[in-house]
Design an enzyme around this catalytic site. Structure first.
Site: not given
Ligand code: 7TS
Length: 394
Positions: A74, A156, A204, A206, A242, A330
């Site tokens: 993401a 989040n 994302s 994961h 790729t 993060c």
């Molecule tokens: N946007 C939102 C709303 C998210 O919660 C996160 C990750 C991202 C973007 C970024 O995702 P990534 O896969 O690119 O890292 N949020 C969190 C969280 O709340 N705790 O760890 C990662």
């Protein structure tokens, strides 16, 4: 996999679904051809693309003519949209303004800060005390110089859901494009781009039981967005590199499982979250929930335990086998109170006492029972040695 540890940090990342892991294996073993190659190794791999793509289109209700670009995460999707709009609509002087909120993920916040340094004007619409951005507040922030409105579908840290369909409709009445960061909603609530008011959507894998390192960006047909990664003709020229067949297959299957599992998420998972939360609120005094309770993703509960430090709570919970978080992973390492909670009007001292519990379909009722007992024990112990809890000011 039997384990005594309890994982309640699914908003940070999730376990890879066993079915998803199995589906990836052939691409990590014998089916290693580059899907863009002419020979049989290539065509064999290529033959699995259309099923994965069908699933990704289905996941957001997108018609064939729209684009779904598989990328790494993401963060990449959000950067592609913001920087792409900068290069296509702002740098040339056509527009100069972006609207977002004050509770976005750092992948939006820090990208906006970077764009501000390039001269872009950014309005950070504040959330109300319930953690929600209203369509009216967004509409008021838009001017005829606004190139893009970018808002998360759900937060989040609190799980609070924004009224994205209504906001998107309001943005459509203007000249601005609309992007939503749907990272925290895929597999948790129904998500659809069918009414054509959403121009870009990112997520994302994961966060819904695909592995880390794969995500997607939806782009509505007719909207031009230059690539972030210039390279080969992969993804129709929208992202060079790729193709990662294992990742694309995993993302497609995880999206399919998420879509089919929505009813379970909205009933069983939500019931577990509600039981956990209600029991904690009932049995532990001086606790409160952050964010509007009836407008949240079904898996998330952000609770303040007055008089105890979040970091201390996490440490104790971890010692007893329960994994949760103080907010976004993060932001780990930052000593500041969560900007998301302070944006809701939570005092910094209270924001420091907040814990985010986020469950998934892999949690069980038995784990919820044990988690409740662990939290009760932890808070009781920490409060017994807390100076602030024992001697309230005055
Ligand atoms: N946007 C939102 C709303 C998210 O919660 C996160 C990750 C991202 C973007 C970024 O995702 P990534 O896969 O690119 O890292 N949020 C969190 C969280 O709340 N705790 O760890 C990662």
């Amino acid at each position: 996999m039997k384990t005594d540890r309890i994982y309640m940090d699914n908003n940070a990342t999730t376990m890879v679904a066993p079915e998803v892991r199995e589906a990836m294996l052939p691409f990590l073993k014998e089916m290693y051809g580059n899907p863009s190659s002419i020979h049989r190794f290539g065509s064999e791999a290529r033959s699995h693309l259309s099923l994965a793509y069908d699933r990704l289109y289905e996941a957001v209700g997108a018609p064939d003519k729209d684009s779904v670009v598989v990328n790494s995460c993401a963060t990449e999707g959000n950067n592609t949209v913001l920087q792409g709009v900068y290069f296509s609509l702002i740098k040339n002087g056509a527009k100069d303004h972006i609207v977002t909120s004050n509770v976005e993920h750092p992948s939006i916040m820090n990208c906006c800060a970077f764009l501000e340094k390039q001269g872009v004007k950014v309005t950070y619409v504040p959330v109300n005390r319930e953690g929600i951005v209203t369509p009216e507040a967004v509409r008021e922030a838009i001017t005829d110089r606004t190139a893009l409105v970018s808002l998360m579908w759900a937060n989040n840290e609190t799980g609070v859901i924004f009224p994205i369909y209504e906001i998107a409709k309001k943005v459509r009445e203007t000249d601005a494009l609309f992007h939503t960061d749907a990272t925290q909603v895929i597999g948790k609530i129904p998500v659809s781009v069918k009414d054509k008011t959403i121009d870009f959507l990112t997520y994302s894998g994961h966060k819904f039981h695909a592995p880390k390192g794969v995500g997607a960006l939806y782009i509505r047909s007719g909207v031009n967005l230059p690539p972030l990664l210039h390279g080969g003709e992969q993804m129709g020229g929208l992202r060079g590199g790729t193709l990662d067949m294992a990742g694309i297959t995993a993302l497609g299957l995880a999206a399919e499982l998420a879509r089919k599992g929505l009813a379970d998420e909205l009933s069983r998972v939500k019931a577990m979250r509600d039981r956990f939360e209600e029991t904690i609120l009932r049995d532990i005094p001086d606790t409160l929930v952050n964010g509007r309770r009836d407008s949240r993703t079904p898996n998330t509960s952000n609770i303040i335990f007055k008089g105890v430090e979040g970091e201390a709570i996490l440490w104790d919970l971890n010692e007893m086998g329960l994994a949760a978080s103080t907010g976004s992973a993060c932001a780990t390492g930052s000593e500041k109170a969560s900007y998301v909670l302070t944006a809701l009007g939570v005092e910094p001292s209270l924001a420091h006492s907040a814990i985010r519990f986020s469950i998934s379909r892999y949690n069980t009722e038995e784990e919820i029972d044990r988690a409740i007992e662990i939290v009760k024990k932890t808070i009781k112990r920490l409060r017994s040695i807390s100076l602030t809890y024992n001697s309230p000011p005055g």
